[in-house]
Design a protein around this motif. Structure first.
Motif, PDB file in Angstrom:
ATOM      1  N   VAL A  17       0.857  -1.177   0.000  1.00  0.00           N
ATOM      2  CA  VAL A  17       0.000   0.000   0.000  1.00  0.00           C
ATOM      3  C   VAL A  17       0.899   1.235   0.000  1.00  0.00           C
ATOM      4  O   VAL A  17       1.719   1.419   0.905  1.00  0.00           O
ATOM      5  N   PHE A  18       0.755   2.070  -1.023  1.00  0.00           N
ATOM      6  CA  PHE A  18       1.512   3.318  -1.110  1.00  0.00           C
ATOM      7  C   PHE A  18       0.623   4.457  -0.636  1.00  0.00           C
ATOM      8  O   PHE A  18      -0.431   4.714  -1.222  1.00  0.00           O
ATOM      9  N   ASP A  19       1.049   5.169   0.417  1.00  0.00           N
ATOM     10  CA  ASP A  19       0.270   6.327   0.814  1.00  0.00           C
ATOM     11  C   ASP A  19       0.546   7.457  -0.173  1.00  0.00           C
ATOM     12  O   ASP A  19       1.519   7.435  -0.931  1.00  0.00           O
ATOM     13  N   LYS A  20      -0.314   8.465  -0.177  1.00  0.00           N
ATOM     14  CA  LYS A  20      -0.243   9.502  -1.202  1.00  0.00           C
ATOM     15  C   LYS A  20       1.078  10.259  -1.175  1.00  0.00           C
ATOM     16  O   LYS A  20       1.659  10.563  -2.219  1.00  0.00           O
ATOM     17  N   GLN A  21       1.545  10.571   0.015  1.00  0.00           N
ATOM     18  CA  GLN A  21       2.807  11.299   0.111  1.00  0.00           C
ATOM     19  C   GLN A  21       3.955  10.479  -0.450  1.00  0.00           C
ATOM     20  O   GLN A  21       4.785  10.978  -1.218  1.00  0.00           O
ATOM     21  N   GLN A  22       3.998   9.203  -0.089  1.00  0.00           N
ATOM     22  CA  GLN A  22       5.053   8.308  -0.568  1.00  0.00           C
ATOM     23  C   GLN A  22       5.029   8.199  -2.091  1.00  0.00           C
ATOM     24  O   GLN A  22       6.061   8.303  -2.761  1.00  0.00           O
ATOM     25  N   LEU A  23       3.843   7.996  -2.638  1.00  0.00           N
ATOM     26  CA  LEU A  23       3.694   7.832  -4.081  1.00  0.00           C
ATOM     27  C   LEU A  23       4.107   9.098  -4.818  1.00  0.00           C
ATOM     28  O   LEU A  23       4.863   9.058  -5.792  1.00  0.00           O
ATOM     29  N   TYR A  24       3.635  10.240  -4.336  1.00  0.00           N
ATOM     30  CA  TYR A  24       3.927  11.508  -5.010  1.00  0.00           C
ATOM     31  C   TYR A  24       5.414  11.832  -4.954  1.00  0.00           C
ATOM     32  O   TYR A  24       6.027  12.193  -5.965  1.00  0.00           O
TER      33      TYR A  24
ATOM     34  N   TRP B 205       7.243  12.172  -8.383  1.00  0.00           N
ATOM     35  CA  TRP B 205       7.478  13.558  -8.774  1.00  0.00           C
ATOM     36  C   TRP B 205       8.831  14.085  -8.269  1.00  0.00           C
ATOM     37  O   TRP B 205       9.336  15.074  -8.770  1.00  0.00           O
ATOM     38  N   GLY B 206       9.373  13.449  -7.228  1.00  0.00           N
ATOM     39  CA  GLY B 206      10.662  13.874  -6.710  1.00  0.00           C
ATOM     40  C   GLY B 206      10.643  15.216  -6.025  1.00  0.00           C
ATOM     41  O   GLY B 206      11.647  15.952  -6.036  1.00  0.00           O
ATOM     42  N   GLU B 207       9.524  15.569  -5.420  1.00  0.00           N
ATOM     43  CA  GLU B 207       9.401  16.847  -4.715  1.00  0.00           C
ATOM     44  C   GLU B 207       8.450  16.675  -3.543  1.00  0.00           C
ATOM     45  O   GLU B 207       7.699  15.695  -3.486  1.00  0.00           O
ATOM     46  N   PRO B 208       8.483  17.583  -2.557  1.00  0.00           N
ATOM     47  CA  PRO B 208       7.631  17.436  -1.369  1.00  0.00           C
ATOM     48  C   PRO B 208       6.149  17.412  -1.725  1.00  0.00           C
ATOM     49  O   PRO B 208       5.703  18.105  -2.650  1.00  0.00           O
ATOM     50  N   PHE B 209       5.430  16.602  -0.979  1.00  0.00           N
ATOM     51  CA  PHE B 209       3.981  16.480  -1.173  1.00  0.00           C
ATOM     52  C   PHE B 209       3.286  17.607  -0.410  1.00  0.00           C
ATOM     53  O   PHE B 209       3.077  17.532   0.780  1.00  0.00           O
ATOM     54  N   MET B 210       2.935  18.667  -1.125  1.00  0.00           N
ATOM     55  CA  MET B 210       2.265  19.817  -0.498  1.00  0.00           C
ATOM     56  C   MET B 210       1.099  20.242  -1.386  1.00  0.00           C
ATOM     57  O   MET B 210       1.304  20.703  -2.507  1.00  0.00           O
ATOM     58  N   ASN B 211      -0.106  20.008  -0.872  1.00  0.00           N
ATOM     59  CA  ASN B 211      -1.323  20.365  -1.624  1.00  0.00           C
ATOM     60  C   ASN B 211      -1.338  19.740  -3.019  1.00  0.00           C
ATOM     61  O   ASN B 211      -1.763  20.378  -3.986  1.00  0.00           O
ATOM     62  N   ALA B 212      -0.860  18.493  -3.093  1.00  0.00           N
ATOM     63  CA  ALA B 212      -0.778  17.824  -4.397  1.00  0.00           C
ATOM     64  C   ALA B 212      -1.844  16.749  -4.553  1.00  0.00           C
ATOM     65  O   ALA B 212      -1.769  15.926  -5.452  1.00  0.00           O
ATOM     66  N   ASP B 213      -2.851  16.757  -3.662  1.00  0.00           N
ATOM     67  CA  ASP B 213      -3.898  15.736  -3.708  1.00  0.00           C
ATOM     68  C   ASP B 213      -4.559  15.651  -5.077  1.00  0.00           C
ATOM     69  O   ASP B 213      -4.718  14.571  -5.640  1.00  0.00           O
ATOM     70  N   ASN B 214      -4.971  16.798  -5.603  1.00  0.00           N
ATOM     71  CA  ASN B 214      -5.708  16.792  -6.873  1.00  0.00           C
ATOM     72  C   ASN B 214      -4.857  16.253  -8.016  1.00  0.00           C
ATOM     73  O   ASN B 214      -5.313  15.455  -8.834  1.00  0.00           O
ATOM     74  N   THR B 215      -3.598  16.687  -8.065  1.00  0.00           N
ATOM     75  CA  THR B 215      -2.696  16.219  -9.127  1.00  0.00           C
ATOM     76  C   THR B 215      -2.551  14.707  -9.079  1.00  0.00           C
ATOM     77  O   THR B 215      -2.678  14.014 -10.099  1.00  0.00           O
ATOM     78  N   LEU B 216      -2.293  14.203  -7.884  1.00  0.00           N
ATOM     79  CA  LEU B 216      -2.096  12.761  -7.733  1.00  0.00           C
ATOM     80  C   LEU B 216      -3.371  11.990  -8.036  1.00  0.00           C
ATOM     81  O   LEU B 216      -3.352  10.977  -8.745  1.00  0.00           O
ATOM     82  N   ASN B 217      -4.504  12.467  -7.525  1.00  0.00           N
ATOM     83  CA  ASN B 217      -5.779  11.774  -7.745  1.00  0.00           C
ATOM     84  C   ASN B 217      -6.126  11.693  -9.222  1.00  0.00           C
ATOM     85  O   ASN B 217      -6.644  10.675  -9.692  1.00  0.00           O
ATOM     86  N   VAL B 218      -5.844  12.750  -9.969  1.00  0.00           N
ATOM     87  CA  VAL B 218      -6.134  12.757 -11.407  1.00  0.00           C
ATOM     88  C   VAL B 218      -5.269  11.716 -12.121  1.00  0.00           C
ATOM     89  O   VAL B 218      -5.753  10.956 -12.968  1.00  0.00           O
ATOM     90  N   HIS B 219      -3.999  11.656 -11.777  1.00  0.00           N
ATOM     91  CA  HIS B 219      -3.109  10.690 -12.422  1.00  0.00           C
ATOM     92  C   HIS B 219      -3.505   9.253 -12.083  1.00  0.00           C
ATOM     93  O   HIS B 219      -3.481   8.374 -12.949  1.00  0.00           O
ATOM     94  N   ILE B 220      -3.871   9.008 -10.832  1.00  0.00           N
ATOM     95  CA  ILE B 220      -4.299   7.667 -10.437  1.00  0.00           C
ATOM     96  C   ILE B 220      -5.573   7.280 -11.180  1.00  0.00           C
ATOM     97  O   ILE B 220      -5.705   6.169 -11.691  1.00  0.00           O
ATOM     98  N   SER B 221      -6.516   8.210 -11.243  1.00  0.00           N
ATOM     99  CA  SER B 221      -7.779   7.937 -11.929  1.00  0.00           C
ATOM    100  C   SER B 221      -7.559   7.665 -13.414  1.00  0.00           C
ATOM    101  O   SER B 221      -8.142   6.733 -13.982  1.00  0.00           O
TER     102      SER B 221
END
Length: 225
Positions: A171-178, A182-198
Motif C-alpha cells: 500500500v503506497f500512501d499519497k505522500q510516498q507515491l507523489y 514527482w521527486g518533490e515534497p507532497f504539499m497540496n498535491a492531492d488533486n494532481t495525484l488523484n487525477v493521475h491515479i484515476s
C-alpha cells in the motif's frame, strides 16, 4: 515462478489460499501429512505453508521430517495462541507462523519475505520486465501492455505504474507515491495525484479482462493487486 506447497486439510481454507496465491505462484496442494511429504519429495517446492492440525501425520511431524533433509522455508498456520508453543515451533525449524484467522495481505507479505530471502536474485535481463496479472511493463523499452494490447502512458503515469509493479500488494500512501514519482515534497498535491491515479486506472480497466488492478484504500493510499 516459485512453487508453493499448501498443506491444509480444511477445504475452504485450502481453496482460499489457492485462489490468493495462484496468480503469482505455482501452487501444489496437499490435504494431509502423508501426501504433503510425498508432494514435498516429488515437487521440491520453494516454500511450504503448513497447517499443524492434519490427519494421519501431524504438521509438527511433517516439519520434523522435512528438516532432516531440507532448509526450504516453512510458514506455519496455527490456531495456537500460546507464545511458548509458537516459540517451540520456530525452534523446531519453522521460519515463520501466522495465527488463524489470518489476514490475506499479511500472508502474502510473509510469503514474499521468505521467498526473497531464499530464492536467487533475478538476473538483469529478468529485471527488465515486470509482470502483474495481465499487465506487462518492459523497463528497457518503456513499453506497457495490458491483456497483450499496447498501452501508451505519459511519463508520470508510467513511473507510478512501474513503482507499484515492483512491489505488488504494497500500500503506497499519497505522500510516498507523489514524492517518489514527482521527486518533490507532497504539499497540496492531492488533486494532481488523484487525477493521475484515476487516469491510469481507467486506461488499464479499458483493456483488462479483470479491471480490478489499482485499488484505493480509504484514508491510506493505493495498491496494485
Amino acid at each position: 515462478m516459485a512453487k508453493i506447497l499448501i498443506v491444509e486439510d480444511h477445504q475452504d481454507i485450502q481453496a482460499l489460499l489457492r485462489d490468493v496465491l495462484s496468480p503469482y505462484y505455482a501452487v501444489i496442494q496437499a490435504y494431509d501429512g502423508i501426501s504433503a511429504l510425498a508432494q514435498f519429495h516429488q515437487e521440491a517446492p520453494d516454500l511450504i505453508i503448513l497447517d499443524l492440525m492434519l490427519p494421519n501425520v501431524t504438521g509438527e511431524s511433517v516439519l520434523t521430517t522435512i528438516r532432516k533433509t531440507s532448509s526450504v522455508p516453512v510458514l506455519v498456520l496455527t490456531a495456537i495462541q500460546d507464545k511458548q508453543k509458537t516459540v517451540a515451533l520456530l525452534q523446531q525449524g519453522a521460519n515463520d507462523y501466522l495465527t488463524k484467522p489470518f489476514d490475506i495481505d499479511e500472508l502474502l507479505a510473509r510469503v514474499q519475505v521468505q521467498l526473497r530471502q531464499t530464492l536467487p536474485a533475478p538476473s538483469a535481463k529478468a529485471q527488465d520486465q515486470l509482470q502483474v496479472g495481465e499487465i506487462t511493463l518492459n523497463l528497457k523499452r518503456h513499453a506497457v501492455t495490458v491483456n497483450n494490447q499496447p498501452l501508451t502512458l505519459p511519463k508520470k503515469e508510467y513511473e507510478m505504474l512501474a513503482l507499484m509493479m515492483r512491489d505488488p500488494h504494497q500500500v503506497f500512501d499519497k505522500q510516498q507515491l507523489y514524492e517518489q514519482v514527482w521527486g518533490e515534497p507532497f504539499m497540496n498535491a492531492d488533486n494532481t495525484l488523484n487525477v493521475h491515479i484515476s487516469n491510469l486506472r481507467t486506461k488499464i480497466n479499458d483493456l483488462a479482462k479483470d479491471p480490478k488492478y489499482i485499488v484505493s484504500i480509504w484514508g491510506i493510499g493505493v495498491r496494485l493487486i
